[in-house]
Design an enzyme around this catalytic site. Structure first.
Site, PDB file in Angstrom:
ATOM      1  N   SER C  64       0.802  -1.236   0.000  1.00  0.00           N
ATOM      2  CA  SER C  64       0.000   0.000   0.000  1.00  0.00           C
ATOM      3  C   SER C  64       0.827   1.274   0.000  1.00  0.00           C
ATOM      4  CB  SER C  64      -0.933   0.025   1.210  1.00  0.00           C
ATOM      5  OG  SER C  64      -1.941  -0.943   1.054  1.00  0.00           O
ATOM      6  N   LYS C  67       0.517   3.348  -2.935  1.00  0.00           N
ATOM      7  CA  LYS C  67      -0.610   4.260  -3.130  1.00  0.00           C
ATOM      8  C   LYS C  67      -0.165   5.723  -3.127  1.00  0.00           C
ATOM      9  CE  LYS C  67      -3.826   0.949  -1.008  1.00  0.00           C
ATOM     10  NZ  LYS C  67      -4.472   0.516   0.244  1.00  0.00           N
ATOM     11  N   TYR C 191      -3.619  -2.507 -10.330  1.00  0.00           N
ATOM     12  CA  TYR C 191      -3.482  -2.295  -8.881  1.00  0.00           C
ATOM     13  C   TYR C 191      -2.605  -3.368  -8.228  1.00  0.00           C
ATOM     14  CZ  TYR C 191      -4.861  -1.994  -3.972  1.00  0.00           C
ATOM     15  OH  TYR C 191      -4.850  -1.904  -2.606  1.00  0.00           O
ATOM     16  N   TYR C 242      -4.719   3.489   7.807  1.00  0.00           N
ATOM     17  CA  TYR C 242      -6.030   2.874   7.925  1.00  0.00           C
ATOM     18  C   TYR C 242      -6.736   3.383   9.181  1.00  0.00           C
ATOM     19  CZ  TYR C 242      -3.811  -0.083   4.482  1.00  0.00           C
ATOM     20  OH  TYR C 242      -3.149  -0.541   3.381  1.00  0.00           O
ATOM     21  N   VAL C 260       0.980  -3.665   3.966  1.00  0.00           N
ATOM     22  CA  VAL C 260       0.902  -4.948   4.664  1.00  0.00           C
ATOM     23  C   VAL C 260       2.147  -5.792   4.493  1.00  0.00           C
ATOM     24  CG1 VAL C 260      -1.611  -5.196   4.710  1.00  0.00           C
ATOM     25  CG2 VAL C 260      -0.317  -6.072   2.763  1.00  0.00           C
TER      26      VAL C 260
END
Lengths: 313, 313, 313, 313
Positions: C64, C67, C191, C242, C260
């Site tokens: 992530s 991102k 993705y 998150y 992660v």
């Protein structure tokens, strides 16, 4: 005792005069083409008559009504083990809600919301190809009606396959929780074809007779046990109209299952299997005129599972 | 036809042998003191008999079962206008959930969850003092049973008043949305006293007879119209057991209303008004043995609103 | 002023001694194989130094963290129009929650939760094939680091493709709301490959320098405008961890983005671009030791965006 | 370096020309009477200046801005034990949401939503009467500003007491979960009086100086430790604007806390304590012009916690 034939004629006239007919479902392109002017009704009685009115012979897409027949088949395959994977409670949310699935770890609330019906399709696949499960479903409704002309509208099935993103989301989501055993596209292929079965009110009323007859086929055979028939009826009453199930029970008072094609199958145990159809839907996604027709029918006949038996005769 | 007296005796024996009896409600201190060993059952039949077994003469706190009688009174006062302020759909959430109230702008889903019953109490207050509304409620259940000994347990009412923070939250929340007309403490005072009515199974079965008799009192008077009786039965079926209503309909198949005191009132239209009581609750907050006893009774008698009428006789 | 090299050595020793290391992510099979004993740290300073400790040269799956780079590219393509399709608010739910999507009609809360990042991938596809968008992403991180050896681990990408049911659900769900323009499999292909980029702490700290330098590449070129760099930092602070973003801001006090795979990229504007890595995750899905190391680093250096500038030097 | 006095004058002129001024809060009757034409701004700088413009000397109801001071006091009383009873995560829901409380068992997400601030008031009561806690709060803000004229508007406090049903719901709900130690009316009495403190922009900017100065009072005393000051700033950034906190961080980039009276306190660590006021609120319940003024100020000064320190000087 009510003259059912005259009553059906009255209802057909009353419905033809209705101006507010709801909206035809638009999210499935093939269904959006249907003329909202249609209205049909058919009643199969416990004493073997079949009465019909309006467009009772026009075939329509039964859509979610197929969930009743699919559930019956799945219970035949795995029995009460089904309830480890699907709940039996009303949803309390819109029919395609994914919120509940998140809160309840991929176990849909009942077999009549989309997520639950997708699990039922997964059960019905049983390791086979979709065409096997779809063929079995077709044979089942043909057996229930005694009419081999019932078929699937492939255009409608393809139409759903192309736009069913929300169902794909539901299916993938349950797969993430381990509650689907087959690949998502096979399960949805089965589900979309089952929904695309076309029947007329006359055929649908015939198909529902086993639920009126405590599980027996009118030919004398047993479709399901009496207990199972009652429990399917109970599920139809508590969960058969998505987020308006309580209201339907309150106003009409008999078990029913609606579909976005505008059909409703309703069961008066021991008395009648009723099919109505009108394509326009109300705000809850149930047939606007179909619901009204059933409410009128229940009031005029006294049919209600909540009244003393003698009252309705 | 089933020998009801023998069946009741069988059920009482079977229930006495059960080891898993659930948990007595602990959040109301006075209720937590009740011995979980109790089990009682009483059946008032349409032909005027009253059969009883176990601790059928021990009074218990009817708690949420009072919501059925309060709803009946409120409908008598404001009729269908009630439905502008309370819904008729199953909740899909725990019985004291406030989430749904936020999402639906202060309109509770149905009159049998706490929030809905609080609105019903607000209607029943009707500008008067709580003692007036509470007196009216007491007179109503005494009239239904023909028994003037029925009373309120003030200790239980005080016990709820002292700890009912969640109900105070619900009431204030609805007041914030404008869905209560009287001060919160008056509404809750009425509500807590109504819940603290004590009745035995025998009295409760008598009180429910009007719902079995399509709205008539056994003395011949009319309590509510036939249509209203059916609709109250419908609400009991779809909403009477909080988040386990669907399961109760599925397993037992008759309208019922449970209370955290361990009682359940169940109605077989045209046949029987049944009261069971055992203080231990299952995970859904409904009487563990009471639910089992009704399931056994329904199976042995064939009583179900989802089966053909002749089956149950 | 703190001796950064000594501090990094201290931190590496302290982390090696930690016994509670969290759980390695298990839902992506390829990641589950990683040894939880790893810990690496690297700091690129505004004055051009690069300090490293522990396993700072071992490549790991940035997941992530990608991102941040994908958002930077998407803003370069469509600018603030992106915010019509993705929000900028913390999520308040677990990182893969679909509930919020239902309540907010398919608009994800921010670009750092999975749903938001999938929309960003849809933007980055821009009508091309996935390999074009993936190639562009790789070129971008190679440019930021000056290191052409950075590559995608195809096994990890394939591993996600095979098990990413939840992301498939999110993507189909947003497609149902019209918030994806390309076919779901192309968007997810992009993705999943982006998430499978592998970098070492050293490379990752270099890649983050433009966010420390108000948008400038250390070679003098401009990657993004100063305002955009600040806004990306703001999003990292409010949404980068998150459902534990608030806690990270509270305890560490600098913008960061976790993955992660166990990596975290953290930015001290004007001072440092920091990368830490340890595969074990805490309950919120962020690196257990990585978070602790950054908290220790922030305390020892005084680095915090919430303290007066002079305090940290 | 920017000429702050000139910039303030520019901003006051620009805001006076704005036509879209939002809606004055209507749910507190006393606040609904305020003229939306007001706009005030004041900036206390780290080097000891105080610059002001517009209606900087008009007192207004600080409302939720008081949560910053109340949190500071509560942390002084119980330290980090506070975080056992209140979270530190952004809410992701509207400022008075009760849904989150249900899902998270009575623990509010952060001390700046109403539920969290009510728990903070419970801590500040500390076994005393409300007037003790309220007196302590008043003394604290008078000490921070060096201005003993600051007072509570009793009409506003009474106005909230009379209509604060939603806060009563929140408080009772948390009490049901055991997360309030004092009777609900005492806690809310404290809370409503704290919210009814009136201050001018000039006073408010002075009151915020300790958060700009890493916890020190300008007189040299220490209000809180440096770490605590930073953590309060962090909470203001992630949670200070209800469901628009992320957007405020994105657009303005500095910690801030808004109130429904139309005030906002914003902190630039090491540089400035800023107060703005304009009664009209935007859709998120934050001052429409106040937010715009701070965005303009941040852009013109370069002040942002997300940019390199030198950029802003």
């Amino acid at each position: 005792m009510v003259d059912l034939a005259a009553l059906i004629a009255d209802i057909a006239v009353a419905m033809a005069a209705q101006e507010e007919r709801g909206q035809v479902a638009s999210y499935i392109p093939e269904l959006a083409k249907i003329d909202p002017a249609h209205f049909g009704i058919a009643i199969a009685t416990a004493d073997g008559r079949l009465l019909a009115g309006g467009d009772a012979d026009t075939a329509f897409s039964i859509q979610s009504i197929s969930k009743v027949f699919a559930l019956t088949l799945a219970l035949g395959k795995v029995g009460d083990q089904l309830w480890d994977r699907v709940g039996r409670e009303p949803s309390g949310n819109a029919f395609n809600s994914i919120v509940q699935l998140e809160q309840e770890h991929g176990i849909p609330r009942n077999p009549f919301i989309n997520a639950g019906a997708i699990v039922v399709s997964d059960v019905n696949l049983g390791g086979h190809q979709p065409r096997v499960a779809i063929g079995e479903m077709l044979r089942f409704v043909r057996y229930l009606t005694g009419d081999d002309s019932i078929a699937i509208n492939e255009d409608v099935a393809a139409s759903e396959t192309g736009t069913g993103f929300r169902n794909m989301a539901l299916a993938n989501y349950m797969r993430a929780f381990g509650n689907l055993r087959h690949p998502v596209d096979l399960v949805l292929g089965t589900y979309f074809h089952q929904c695309a079965i076309e029947m007329s009110c006359r055929q649908l009323a015939l198909a529902g007779r086993y639920l009126m007859l405590d599980g027996r086929h009118p030919d004398g055979g047993r479709v399901v046990s009496p207990g199972r028939a009652r429990r399917i009826n109970a599920l139809m009453l508590t969960c058969g109209h998505y987020d308006a199930s309580g209201d339907f029970a309150f106003r009409v008072g008999i078990p029913g299952k609606s579909g976005v094609g505008g059909g409703i199958l309703a069961i008066v145990p021991g008395r009648a299997s009723i099919a109505v159809w009108s394509p326009g839907l109300n705000d809850n996604g149930n047939s606007q005129l179909g619901t009204q027709a059933l409410e009128l029918l229940a009031r005029r006949t006294g049919w209600s599972v909540f009244s003393p038996p003698e009252e309705g005769d």
